[in-house]
Enzyme design. Structure first.
Site, PDB file in Angstrom:
ATOM      1  N   SER A  32     -13.273   7.489   7.999  1.00 25.20           N
ATOM      2  CA  SER A  32     -12.739   6.837   6.563  1.00 25.20           C
ATOM      3  C   SER A  32     -13.832   6.617   5.625  1.00 25.20           C
ATOM      4  O   SER A  32     -13.492   6.652   4.392  1.00 25.20           O
ATOM      5  CB  SER A  32     -11.974   5.431   6.760  1.00 25.20           C
ATOM      6  OG  SER A  32     -10.689   5.634   7.747  1.00 25.20           O
ATOM      7  N   GLU A 355       5.125 -11.623  -7.468  1.00 30.19           N
ATOM      8  CA  GLU A 355       4.439 -12.672  -6.753  1.00 30.19           C
ATOM      9  C   GLU A 355       3.099 -12.350  -6.021  1.00 30.19           C
ATOM     10  O   GLU A 355       2.051 -13.115  -5.847  1.00 30.19           O
ATOM     11  CB  GLU A 355       5.091 -13.528  -5.994  1.00 30.19           C
ATOM     12  CG  GLU A 355       6.365 -14.316  -6.685  1.00 30.19           C
ATOM     13  CD  GLU A 355       7.561 -13.553  -6.762  1.00 30.19           C
ATOM     14  OE1 GLU A 355       8.449 -13.913  -7.601  1.00 30.19           O
ATOM     15  OE2 GLU A 355       7.556 -12.272  -6.433  1.00 30.19           O
TER      16      GLU A 355
END
Length: 646
Positions: A32, A355
Site C-alpha cells: 500500500s 456528526e
C-alpha cells in the site's frame, strides 16, 4: 541529477525503505505504501512547505495520511526529510518506538492519529477551516487517501463540507490502486467515475497516472491554483516495482516475502535526502485580543435548563478567550450554541447533520491550537464515536456537549433519547464525563472544560431544573455536591442530572417516614468523587444510584467501580432505565422507567427492610412494568413485541 530523475529515484527509495521497515518489523503494509511512493516523492520535493526543524511553526503545510496503514511510506518520507534516522526507521512497530503501526502525534510533525479509514480527510477539513477562517494563513492541507476508504460515508461528508466552505487550501490525493484487503474496490481503476462524483460535490477533480512524475507535478500545480478544493485521482499499482507483488491480490498487509530480491529489483537502497521547502510568507495579523466578559450565574431557586447555561457560558468564554470556537450539528437552537454563533459568527462553524464531520472538524481545529467545543443531541454523538476514540489516540483536546439526554426529553420518543452516552464516553481513554443538575454547575464545568486537556463530555438537559448550587460553590471536574446529609443518614441516594431532583424529593418523603437519607449529586461521573462516595458508604452502608441512562456503564457502574475494593460491607442498588421507553411526558417516563421519587422511596424501604417494594425486585419485573405488562405473568424479558399491536 535533474528533477525528474531525482524524484524517480526518491520514489524508489521510498519503496525500498517501506520494504525494509516492514521486513524488519515482520509486519506492515509495504504494498500500500509502494503504490503512492511516486505521488509522495513529488509532493516532498517541490510542493510541500514544511519546516521539519520547526514542526510547530504555524505557517507549515499539513500532511495527513488518511490511509494510515501506509505508515512505512510516511516514515520513509520523514527519513528523506531528515526528521528521523535510518536506525529509527528500522525500529518501526517495535515496542517503545515512535514509529507505530499507524502514525500518531508521538512523531512530529504528525497532527493526528490515523488508521481508522475515512477519518483523515474529514480532519483535514477542520485543519483547512482553521487556515482559511481562523489562522488566516496560506498553508495548504494535503491528505493522502486510499481508494478503499472512499466507501466510508465520512469521506463524502468531508467532500460536501469542504465545498460549502470553499476550502481551496485543501487537496485530497486519492491513491487508486484498485486492490483492497480482500477484493477489488467497487470502482477498481475507474478514476473518471471517482472524478465525476467529486465534481458533483463541488470539487475540482483531476485524473492522472500516479506513476507519471510529470503528470503528478502538473496535477499538484493545478490543485494549488484551482480556486476550489481539489481531488487528484491517481491510477496506481499496488506493490509497484516488484513483480512478485505488483497488482497482485492477497498481498495486503504483509511484508514482501523475499525483501532482498525485491530491493535489488528496485535498484537497491539509496541514501537520498530532500531539502523540503520551508514556508516563506509572513504571519497572519489576526486580532486575538481577549475582552472582558460577564460570566452568567443564577440565583438559587431559579428554573433554568442546563443546555441554556451551556450556551450562555460558552458565549462568555468566547468573549474572554479568543481561542474558543464552537461547532454544531444543525441543532444549535436546541443545544443553545446558537448564542455563541450570534455573538461570535467568525468562530462558529455549522456542520449540519453530519456528526462524523462535526467531531472531525473539531479535532482538526484543535490540532491548530483552537479550543473547540462541539455540540449536538447526545443521542447522535454515537454516530461519531469512532472519531472520538481516535481523537483520544491523537491526544486531542476535545470538548463535546450532548443535549436532550435520557427519557426525560419526553414525547420525542426513544430515537432521540441518549441512554448510552455516559457509558460510551466513560470508555474513552482519559475522558471526563460531566452531567450537571443545574445551571450554575453547568457554567462552572464548561469553564473548567476550556482549561482541561484530553476529551471532555458534558451532558445537558432539555427541561428546566431548579438551581440548587450557589454560583460561588466549589464545583470542579472530579467533584460532587452533598445536597443534604446528616450524621443520622441510613442510606445515600446517588444521582446526577435530572434524577437529583427525584432523589431530593424522595429524601424529603423518607424523612417523613423516619429515614434519614443523604443525597449526593455526582455531577462528575468520570472522574468520580471517590472520597465522598467512600465516606458515604462508610457512614450509611447503603447506596442507591439513580440515573436516566441504561444500567450498563453509567453512574451506577461508576459507583460500583469506585467501591470495588471498599473494605467494609456495603449494599449498592442501581435504579436505571431498563426497558425500551416510548413517548410521554418526562414525569410519566421517569415513573415508567423506575427512576422517580416513588421508586426511590419504595426501594429504600425494601432495602432497609421496612416495607415490601410494590414495584418488584428484579430487572424482569421492572421491565414488565415499563412495558405495561402489569399482570401476574412477567413474560419473556427478551420479547419486545407490543402487547397492544395486531
Amino acid at each position: 541529477m535533474n528533477d525528474t530523475t531525482f524524484r524517480r529515484e526518491l520514489g524508489q527509495q521510498l519503496r525500498v525503505d517501506s520494504i525494509r521497515a516492514s521486513a524488519k518489523a515482520g509486519s506492515g503494509h509495504p504494498t500500500s505504501s509502494m503504490s503512492a511512493a511516486d505521488l509522495m516523492a513529488v509532493l516532498l520535493d517541490g510542493h510541500l512547505r514544511l519546516d521539519f526543524d520547526r514542526p510547530d511553526d504555524p505557517r507549515n503545510d499539513h500532511l495527513v495520511f488518511s490511509k494510515g496503514h501506509a505508515s512505512p511510506l510516511y516514515y520513509g518520507m520523514l527519513k528523506a526529510a531528515g526528521a528521523i534516522t535510518d536506525e529509527e526507521l528500522l525500529r518501526y512497530r517495535s515496542f517503545g518506538s515512535r514509529l507505530e503501526g499507524h502514525p500518531t502525534p508521538r512523531i512530529p510533525p504528525t497532527d493526528v492519529a490515523t488508521g481508522s479509514l475515512g477519518q483523515g480527510l474529514p480532519i483535514g477539513v477542520g485543519i483547512a477551516l482553521a487556515g482559511k477562517r481562523l489562522d488566516r494563513l496560506p498553508y495548504r492541507v494535503w491528505v493522502l487517501c486510499g481508494d478503499s476508504e472512499t466507501a466510508e460515508g465520512s469521506i463524502w461528508e468531508a467532500f460536501e463540507h469542504a465545498a460549502h466552505y470553499g476550502l481551496d487550501n485543501l487537496t485530497a490525493i486519492v491513491d487508486v490502486n484498485r486492490l483492497g484487503q480482500t477484493t477489488e474496490t467497487m470502482l477498481g481503476w475507474d478514476v473518471d467515475t471517482y472524478a465525476e462524483r467529486a465534481r458533483a460535490f463541488g470539487w475540482h477533480a483531476v485524473v492522472l497516472d500516479g506513476h507519471d512524475l510529470d503528470a503528478v507535478e502538473a496535477a499538484y500545480t493545478e490543485a494549488e491554483n484551482s480556486g476550489r478544493p481539489t481531488a487528484l485521482f491517481a491510477k496506481t499499482k499496488k506493490g509497484k516495482g516488484v513483480r512478485a507483488v505488483e497488482d497482485q491480490p492477497g498481498k495486503h498487509g504483509k511484508p514482501v516475502a523475499d525483501p532482498e530480491r525485491a530491493i535489488a529489483e528496485l535498484g537497491g537502497p539509496r541514501a537520498l535526502s530532500v531539502r523540503v521547502a520551508k514556508p516563506e510568507f509572513a504571519m497572519s495579523t489576526v486580532d486575538a485580543q481577549p475582552a472582558e466578559a460577564r460570566f452568567p450565574s443564577w440565583e438559587v431557586g431559579e428554573e433554568v435548563a442546563t443546555r441554556q447555561a451551556y450556551g450562555e457560558t460558552l458565549t462568555a468564554l468566547g468573549e474572554s478567550r479568543p481561542e474558543v470556537v464552537a461547532l454544531d450539528g444543525e441543532v444549535s437552537n436546541s443545544t443553545a450554541s446558537a448564542l455563541f454563533a450570534e455573538a461570535h459568527p467568525g468562530r462558529y462553524f455549522e456542520m449540519y447533520i453530519a456528526e462524523q464531520q462535526l467531531v472531525a472538524a473539531a479535532v482538526g481545529l484543535q490540532a491548530r491550537g483552537w479550543a473547540a467545543f462541539a455540540s449536538t443531541f447526545a443521542a447522535f454523538l454515537t454516530r461519531a464515536h469512532d472519531f472520538v476514540r481516535m481523537a483520544a489516540i491523537s491526544r486531542a483536546d476535545l470538548r463535546l456537549a450532548g443535549s436532550h439526554a435520557g427519557v426525560s426529553i419526553g414525547p420525542d420518543g426513544p430515537s432521540q433519547m441518549a441512554l448510552e452516552d455516559l457509558a460510551m464516553f466513560r470508555a474513552v481513554h482519559g475522558s471526563a464525563v460531566l452531567h450537571p443538575s443545574d445551571a450554575n454547575q453547568t457554567a462552572l464545568l464548561v469553564t473548567a472544560m476550556a482549561d482541561r486537556g484530553g476529551i471532555s463530555y458534558l451532558r445537558t438537559l432539555r427541561g428546566k431544573t431548579p438551581v440548587r448550587t450557589g454560583p460561588d460553590e466549589d464545583v470542579r471536574i472530579g467533584g460532587s455536591r452533598v445536597v443534604r446529609g446528616s450524621e443520622d443518614d441510613r442510606v445515600t441516594l446517588v444521582a446526577c442530572g435530572v434524577t437529583v431532583g427525584e432523589a431530593e424529593e424522595a429524601a424529603e418523603r423518607l424523612a417523613a417516614d423516619g429515614v434519614a437519607a443523604r443525597v449526593l449529586d455526582c455531577y462528575s461521573v468520570k472522574p468520580i468523587d471517590a472520597a465522598t462516595l467512600r465516606a458515604a458508604a462508610r457512614d450509611t452502608g447503603v447506596l442507591l444510584t439513580v440515573e436516566d441512562h441504561w444500567p450498563e456503564g453509567g453512574l451506577g457502574d461508576a459507583v460500583l467501580e469506585c467501591l470495588a475494593d471498599f473494605p467494609d460491607a456495603v449494599t449498592v442498588r442501581k435504579l436505571a432505565v431498563r426497558g425500551m421507553p416510548c413517548s410521554g411526558s418526562p414525569a410519566e417516563l421517569r415513573a415508567a422507567a423506575g427512576i422517580d421519587a416513588d421508586r426511590i422511596v419504595a426501594t429504600v424501604h425494601s432495602v432497609l427492610g421496612g416495607r415490601r417494594n410494590p414495584f418488584g425486585e428484579t430487572p424482569e419485573e421492572e421491565r414488565a412494568i415499563i412495558r405495561g405488562e402489569q399482570g401476574t405473568s412477567v413474560g419473556d424479558p427478551h420479547d419486545d413485541t407490543d402487547p397492544q399491536s395486531g
